[in-house]
Scaffold this motif. Sequence first.
Motif, PDB file in Angstrom:
ATOM      1  N   ALA A 265       1.196  -1.059  -0.235  1.00 51.26           N
ATOM      2  CA  ALA A 265       0.333   0.252  -0.344  1.00 51.26           C
ATOM      3  C   ALA A 265       0.655   1.361  -0.051  1.00 51.26           C
ATOM      4  O   ALA A 265       2.335   1.424   0.635  1.00 51.26           O
ATOM      5  CB  ALA A 265      -0.874  -0.326   1.016  1.00 51.26           C
ATOM      6  N   THR A 266       0.324   2.227  -0.830  1.00 55.59           N
ATOM      7  CA  THR A 266       1.143   4.314  -0.499  1.00 55.59           C
ATOM      8  C   THR A 266      -0.297   4.163   0.988  1.00 55.59           C
ATOM      9  O   THR A 266      -1.451   3.904   1.124  1.00 55.59           O
ATOM     10  CB  THR A 266       1.324   4.668  -1.260  1.00 55.59           C
ATOM     11  N   LEU A 267       0.493   5.485   1.245  1.00 58.57           N
ATOM     12  CA  LEU A 267       0.044   6.084   2.271  1.00 58.57           C
ATOM     13  C   LEU A 267      -0.408   7.795   1.865  1.00 58.57           C
ATOM     14  O   LEU A 267       0.222   8.084   0.470  1.00 58.57           O
ATOM     15  CB  LEU A 267       0.513   6.319   3.427  1.00 58.57           C
ATOM     16  N   GLU A 268      -1.255   8.720   2.419  1.00 59.92           N
ATOM     17  CA  GLU A 268      -1.636   9.763   1.981  1.00 59.92           C
ATOM     18  C   GLU A 268      -1.775  10.837   3.632  1.00 59.92           C
ATOM     19  O   GLU A 268      -2.333   9.725   4.720  1.00 59.92           O
ATOM     20  CB  GLU A 268      -2.553  10.277   1.066  1.00 59.92           C
ATOM     21  N   ARG A 269      -2.163  11.511   3.429  1.00 62.63           N
ATOM     22  CA  ARG A 269      -2.293  12.633   4.521  1.00 62.63           C
ATOM     23  C   ARG A 269      -3.836  12.580   5.013  1.00 62.63           C
ATOM     24  O   ARG A 269      -4.247  13.199   3.661  1.00 62.63           O
ATOM     25  CB  ARG A 269      -1.185  13.793   5.195  1.00 62.63           C
ATOM     26  N   THR A 270      -4.485  12.828   5.298  1.00 65.44           N
ATOM     27  CA  THR A 270      -5.675  13.490   6.062  1.00 65.44           C
ATOM     28  C   THR A 270      -6.445  14.107   7.357  1.00 65.44           C
ATOM     29  O   THR A 270      -5.286  14.133   8.009  1.00 65.44           O
ATOM     30  CB  THR A 270      -6.757  11.793   5.611  1.00 65.44           C
ATOM     31  N   ASP A 271      -7.493  14.019   7.019  1.00 66.19           N
ATOM     32  CA  ASP A 271      -8.056  15.123   8.337  1.00 66.19           C
ATOM     33  C   ASP A 271      -7.976  13.911   9.136  1.00 66.19           C
ATOM     34  O   ASP A 271      -8.099  15.085  10.928  1.00 66.19           O
ATOM     35  CB  ASP A 271      -9.150  15.608   8.266  1.00 66.19           C
ATOM     36  N   LYS A 277      -4.361   4.972   1.109  1.00 68.29           N
ATOM     37  CA  LYS A 277      -3.905   6.205  -0.471  1.00 68.29           C
ATOM     38  C   LYS A 277      -4.699   4.707  -1.318  1.00 68.29           C
ATOM     39  O   LYS A 277      -5.107   4.324  -2.369  1.00 68.29           O
ATOM     40  CB  LYS A 277      -2.928   6.715  -1.317  1.00 68.29           C
ATOM     41  N   ASP A 278      -3.601   3.849  -1.868  1.00 70.41           N
ATOM     42  CA  ASP A 278      -3.654   2.815  -2.568  1.00 70.41           C
ATOM     43  C   ASP A 278      -3.133   1.519  -2.177  1.00 70.41           C
ATOM     44  O   ASP A 278      -1.958   1.241  -1.549  1.00 70.41           O
ATOM     45  CB  ASP A 278      -3.038   3.459  -3.587  1.00 70.41           C
ATOM     46  N   THR A 279      -4.211   0.448  -1.809  1.00 67.17           N
ATOM     47  CA  THR A 279      -2.594  -1.450  -2.077  1.00 67.17           C
ATOM     48  C   THR A 279      -3.118  -1.914  -3.198  1.00 67.17           C
ATOM     49  O   THR A 279      -3.899  -1.435  -4.895  1.00 67.17           O
ATOM     50  CB  THR A 279      -4.923  -1.807  -1.097  1.00 67.17           C
ATOM     51  N   GLY A 280      -2.496  -3.209  -3.246  1.00 63.85           N
ATOM     52  CA  GLY A 280      -2.629  -3.729  -4.696  1.00 63.85           C
ATOM     53  C   GLY A 280      -1.540  -4.844  -4.246  1.00 63.85           C
ATOM     54  O   GLY A 280      -0.505  -4.779  -2.770  1.00 63.85           O
ATOM     55  N   THR A 281      -0.783  -5.127  -5.486  1.00 69.30           N
ATOM     56  CA  THR A 281       0.559  -5.619  -5.153  1.00 69.30           C
ATOM     57  C   THR A 281       2.097  -5.271  -5.295  1.00 69.30           C
ATOM     58  O   THR A 281       1.985  -4.052  -6.082  1.00 69.30           O
ATOM     59  CB  THR A 281       0.327  -7.231  -6.164  1.00 69.30           C
ATOM     60  N   LEU A 282       3.124  -5.654  -4.911  1.00 71.58           N
ATOM     61  CA  LEU A 282       4.223  -5.138  -4.877  1.00 71.58           C
ATOM     62  C   LEU A 282       4.824  -4.774  -6.547  1.00 71.58           C
ATOM     63  O   LEU A 282       5.426  -3.708  -6.333  1.00 71.58           O
ATOM     64  CB  LEU A 282       5.283  -5.232  -3.935  1.00 71.58           C
ATOM     65  N   ALA A 283       4.141  -6.095  -7.450  1.00 77.73           N
ATOM     66  CA  ALA A 283       4.714  -5.636  -8.422  1.00 77.73           C
ATOM     67  C   ALA A 283       4.093  -4.491  -9.485  1.00 77.73           C
ATOM     68  O   ALA A 283       4.227  -3.441 -10.049  1.00 77.73           O
ATOM     69  CB  ALA A 283       4.293  -7.047  -9.490  1.00 77.73           C
ATOM     70  N   GLU A 284       2.562  -4.203  -8.881  1.00 79.78           N
ATOM     71  CA  GLU A 284       1.255  -3.179  -9.532  1.00 79.78           C
ATOM     72  C   GLU A 284       2.232  -1.464  -9.134  1.00 79.78           C
ATOM     73  O   GLU A 284       2.428  -1.358 -10.138  1.00 79.78           O
ATOM     74  CB  GLU A 284       0.693  -3.843  -9.221  1.00 79.78           C
ATOM     75  N   PHE A 285       3.210  -1.452  -8.111  1.00 78.66           N
ATOM     76  CA  PHE A 285       3.017  -0.373  -7.327  1.00 78.66           C
ATOM     77  C   PHE A 285       4.249  -0.445  -8.053  1.00 78.66           C
ATOM     78  O   PHE A 285       4.848   0.943  -8.653  1.00 78.66           O
ATOM     79  CB  PHE A 285       3.288  -0.239  -6.015  1.00 78.66           C
ATOM     80  N   LEU A 286       5.139  -0.929  -8.821  1.00 80.07           N
ATOM     81  CA  LEU A 286       6.898  -0.944  -9.261  1.00 80.07           C
ATOM     82  C   LEU A 286       6.662  -1.150 -10.544  1.00 80.07           C
ATOM     83  O   LEU A 286       7.424  -1.464 -11.314  1.00 80.07           O
ATOM     84  CB  LEU A 286       7.430  -1.797  -8.452  1.00 80.07           C
ATOM     85  N   SER A 287       5.491  -1.142 -11.564  1.00 77.73           N
ATOM     86  CA  SER A 287       5.605  -1.559 -12.628  1.00 77.73           C
ATOM     87  C   SER A 287       5.723  -0.216 -13.196  1.00 77.73           C
ATOM     88  O   SER A 287       5.458   0.987 -12.937  1.00 77.73           O
ATOM     89  CB  SER A 287       4.289  -1.700 -13.063  1.00 77.73           C
TER      90      SER A 287
END
Length: 287
Positions: A265-271, A277-287
């Motif tokens: 997953a990746t993250l984001e700052r919220t209230d 922020k987003d979830t997926g496989t590691l391969a998807e994030f590095l594609s």
Amino acid sequence: MLIKPLDTGLFKLDGGAMFGVVPKSIWQKQSPADERNLCNWAMRCLLVEEGNRLMLVDTGAGDKQDAKFFAYYDLPNGKTLVGAVEQAGYSINDITDVLLTHLHFDHAGGAVQYTDASRTKLEATFPRASYWSHSGQWDWATNPNPRERATYLRENFMPLHENDQLRFIDQEDLAIPGVDLLYVDGHTEKMTLPTFQVTGRTGQRRTVAFCADLIPSVAHIPVPYVMGYDVRPLLTLNEKTEFLNRAVAEDWVLVFDHDPTVEAATLERTDKGVRVKDTGTLAEFLS
């Protein structure tokens, strides 16, 4: 650098222990429990290939303990670490390094295996590998406090020391380019979190962080979600805050050791604070 997550199967732990002071009415929405209040958790490891080094991060629970012990965790699960390594296209002799984030049974159990049919001879699962731990974690594991004694099982790590395959990352340099190590003390003494500098297929440089038991799953990202297993929960709060702030600022990809469905997953700052922020496989994030 090439990173491949390995699936060594699911096991079960008590939901209340996994979420500490968070009420079941909240955590069960993301981690439903069975009739025994047990939730499914993964034992996800990483294979990291860089140059002539092939490093394994963590080893799952292994299969050395007796049926009574494994029954508490709904094990065995039908999958093995060696099988996962082979499915990824490697053999046990290809592993040059094994980094153990800490020596709890579900992270270090697969480091050592029986090598005879009578189950009396214990040897390193990866015979050509150097095994890496922090000397502070080693001292903690070999002289365990009453709270952690049941998870520091000497058969999981003493053969590594006796066979001169154990090395300490605070005394020697791991020396794999692109690999950095962070140390945290809230869950247990000197747990090691590796981070990796990876270039994706598009040429984008990303930092990948293996969360181990600092943030075992996506459901644990909110700062107050601290496991009841942690020996210093207030310190974990501070360590999580620092880790999450850096992960957002530097746009890290987090890989979760214990999440049964979400690999990365990746993250984001919220209230409400730092959130997914987003979830997926590691391969998807590095594609």
